[in-house]
Design an enzyme around this catalytic site. Structure first.
Site, PDB file in Angstrom:
ATOM      1  N   HIS A 179       3.767  -0.351  12.602  1.00 31.19           N
ATOM      2  CA  HIS A 179       3.853  -0.252  11.145  1.00 31.19           C
ATOM      3  C   HIS A 179       2.485  -0.149  10.482  1.00 31.19           C
ATOM      4  O   HIS A 179       2.348   0.484   9.433  1.00 31.19           O
ATOM      5  CB  HIS A 179       4.626  -1.457  10.587  1.00 31.19           C
ATOM      6  CG  HIS A 179       5.133  -1.217   9.220  1.00 31.19           C
ATOM      7  ND1 HIS A 179       5.003  -2.130   8.204  1.00 31.19           N
ATOM      8  CD2 HIS A 179       5.790  -0.165   8.678  1.00 31.19           C
ATOM      9  CE1 HIS A 179       5.535  -1.655   7.095  1.00 31.19           C
ATOM     10  NE2 HIS A 179       6.037  -0.455   7.360  1.00 31.19           N
ATOM     11  N   VAL A 232      -4.498  -3.685   4.133  1.00 34.99           N
ATOM     12  CA  VAL A 232      -3.530  -3.487   5.214  1.00 34.99           C
ATOM     13  C   VAL A 232      -4.138  -4.091   6.476  1.00 34.99           C
ATOM     14  O   VAL A 232      -5.195  -3.636   6.937  1.00 34.99           O
ATOM     15  CB  VAL A 232      -3.230  -1.995   5.432  1.00 34.99           C
ATOM     16  CG1 VAL A 232      -2.131  -1.817   6.474  1.00 34.99           C
ATOM     17  CG2 VAL A 232      -2.815  -1.340   4.115  1.00 34.99           C
ATOM     18  N   ARG A 268     -15.231  -7.051   3.303  1.00 35.06           N
ATOM     19  CA  ARG A 268     -15.140  -5.755   2.595  1.00 35.06           C
ATOM     20  C   ARG A 268     -14.608  -5.895   1.175  1.00 35.06           C
ATOM     21  O   ARG A 268     -14.967  -5.126   0.293  1.00 35.06           O
ATOM     22  CB  ARG A 268     -14.299  -4.783   3.425  1.00 35.06           C
ATOM     23  CG  ARG A 268     -15.043  -4.290   4.649  1.00 35.06           C
ATOM     24  CD  ARG A 268     -14.151  -3.916   5.815  1.00 35.06           C
ATOM     25  NE  ARG A 268     -14.970  -3.502   6.959  1.00 35.06           N
ATOM     26  CZ  ARG A 268     -15.537  -4.361   7.791  1.00 35.06           C
ATOM     27  NH1 ARG A 268     -15.376  -5.692   7.620  1.00 35.06           N
ATOM     28  NH2 ARG A 268     -16.290  -3.942   8.796  1.00 35.06           N
ATOM     29  N   ALA A 304       0.814  -1.222   0.000  1.00 32.26           N
ATOM     30  CA  ALA A 304       0.000   0.000   0.000  1.00 32.26           C
ATOM     31  C   ALA A 304       0.846   1.269   0.000  1.00 32.26           C
ATOM     32  O   ALA A 304       0.463   2.282  -0.580  1.00 32.26           O
ATOM     33  CB  ALA A 304      -0.933  -0.009   1.202  1.00 32.26           C
TER      34      ALA A 304
HETATM   35  N1  LIG Z   1       1.931  -4.897   6.133  1.00 30.80           N
HETATM   36  C1  LIG Z   1       1.372  -4.524   4.922  1.00 30.80           C
HETATM   37  C2  LIG Z   1       2.113  -3.862   3.948  1.00 30.80           C
HETATM   38  N2  LIG Z   1       3.434  -3.569   4.185  1.00 30.80           N
HETATM   39  C3  LIG Z   1       4.343  -3.260   3.116  1.00 30.80           C
HETATM   40  C4  LIG Z   1       4.348  -1.781   2.744  1.00 30.80           C
HETATM   41  O1  LIG Z   1       3.158  -1.412   2.086  1.00 30.80           O
HETATM   42  C5  LIG Z   1       5.519  -1.485   1.800  1.00 30.80           C
HETATM   43  O2  LIG Z   1       5.377  -2.276   0.640  1.00 30.80           O
HETATM   44  C6  LIG Z   1       6.847  -1.792   2.452  1.00 30.80           C
HETATM   45  O3  LIG Z   1       6.946  -1.087   3.681  1.00 30.80           O
HETATM   46  C7  LIG Z   1       8.018  -1.405   1.551  1.00 30.80           C
HETATM   47  O4  LIG Z   1       7.970  -0.036   1.244  1.00 30.80           O
HETATM   48  N3  LIG Z   1       1.541  -3.506   2.787  1.00 30.80           N
HETATM   49  C8  LIG Z   1       0.227  -3.800   2.517  1.00 30.80           C
HETATM   50  O5  LIG Z   1      -0.286  -3.460   1.436  1.00 30.80           O
HETATM   51  N4  LIG Z   1      -0.506  -4.456   3.461  1.00 30.80           N
HETATM   52  C9  LIG Z   1       0.012  -4.827   4.659  1.00 30.80           C
HETATM   53  O6  LIG Z   1      -0.708  -5.440   5.508  1.00 30.80           O
HETATM   54  C1  LIG Z   2       0.403  -3.483   8.346  1.00 28.76           C
HETATM   55  C2  LIG Z   2       1.719  -4.089   8.507  1.00 28.76           C
HETATM   56  O1  LIG Z   2       2.742  -3.528   8.143  1.00 28.76           O
HETATM   57  C3  LIG Z   2       1.795  -5.354   9.265  1.00 28.76           C
HETATM   58  O2  LIG Z   2       1.399  -6.417   8.436  1.00 28.76           O
HETATM   59  C4  LIG Z   2       3.205  -5.616   9.748  1.00 28.76           C
HETATM   60  O3  LIG Z   2       3.098  -6.586  10.735  1.00 28.76           O
HETATM   61  P1  LIG Z   2       3.960  -6.372  12.078  1.00 28.76           P
HETATM   62  O4  LIG Z   2       3.485  -5.060  12.694  1.00 28.76           O
HETATM   63  O5  LIG Z   2       3.610  -7.566  12.960  1.00 28.76           O
HETATM   64  O6  LIG Z   2       5.409  -6.324  11.682  1.00 28.76           O
END
Ligand SMILES: Nc1c(NC[C@H](O)[C@H](O)[C@H](O)CO)[nH]c(=O)[nH]c1=O
Ligand SMILES: CC(=O)[C@@H](O)COP(=O)(O)O
Length: 140
Positions: free
Chosen positions: A74, A67, A112, A42
């Site tokens: 994070h 997400v 959703r 995202a």
């Molecule tokens: N944890 C989720 C992510 N994390 C990855 C970030 O979006 C990004 O790609 C990374 O930090 C490298 O820049 N992305 C999602 O779409 N959904 C998640 O749950």
């Molecule tokens: C939304 C996120 O980045 C999540 O999936 C990352 O998981 P964590 O907070 O357990 O590292």
């Protein structure tokens, strides 16, 4: 007729497939065309929209992704910054629908993402088309 770019953050493929189905169905039902590009997550969606907008090839944009909260802060970064990035682009004048789900668990995401349930992909596509129509109305 409009040409819509769907930017999907393919972090959870099976959920994205549902979001894509809903968004594509909504765009096609309105008589428009679309193409899709994929980014890792995202956080990359706003950058992809910004880059695509420089081509002048697209009339509107739909961001899709999921997400899901994990153990750390994070989630707030990914959820908040992807939304903030798309909002900034919208305020710059792009017609954008935000279909990036920000949820607590996969069960919430499934309800959703499913076009037969809350259809957030279709909702985002319809929002993008509504903003495009609004822009075009202001331009005449
Ligand atoms: N944890 C989720 C992510 N994390 C990855 C970030 O979006 C990004 O790609 C990374 O930090 C490298 O820049 N992305 C999602 O779409 N959904 C998640 O749950
Ligand atoms: C939304 C996120 O980045 C999540 O999936 C990352 O998981 P964590 O907070 O357990 O590292």
């Amino acid at each position: 007729m409009a040409h819509i770019l769907i930017v999907e953050a393919r972090f959870y493929a099976h959920l994205n497939d549902l979001l894509l189905a809903g968004a594509r169905a909504a765009i096609e039902a309105a008589g428009h065309t679309h193409e899709t590009v994929t980014v890792p997550g995202a956080l990359e969606v706003p950058g992809a929209v910004a880059a695509a907008s420089e081509s002048a090839r697209y009339d509107a944009y739909v961001g899709l992704g999921v997400v899901i909260r994990g153990e750390t802060y994070h989630f707030e970064i990914v959820a908040g910054e992807s939304a903030r990035g798309l909002m900034a682009l919208s305020l710059d004048g792009l017609a954008i629908g935000n279909g990036i789900l920000t949820v607590e668990n996969e069960a919430q995401a499934l309800v959703r993402a499913d076009p037969a349930q809350k259809d957030k992909g279709g909702e985002a596509a319809r929002a993008a088309l509504a903003m495009l129509a609004l822009k075009r109305g202001f331009a005449v």
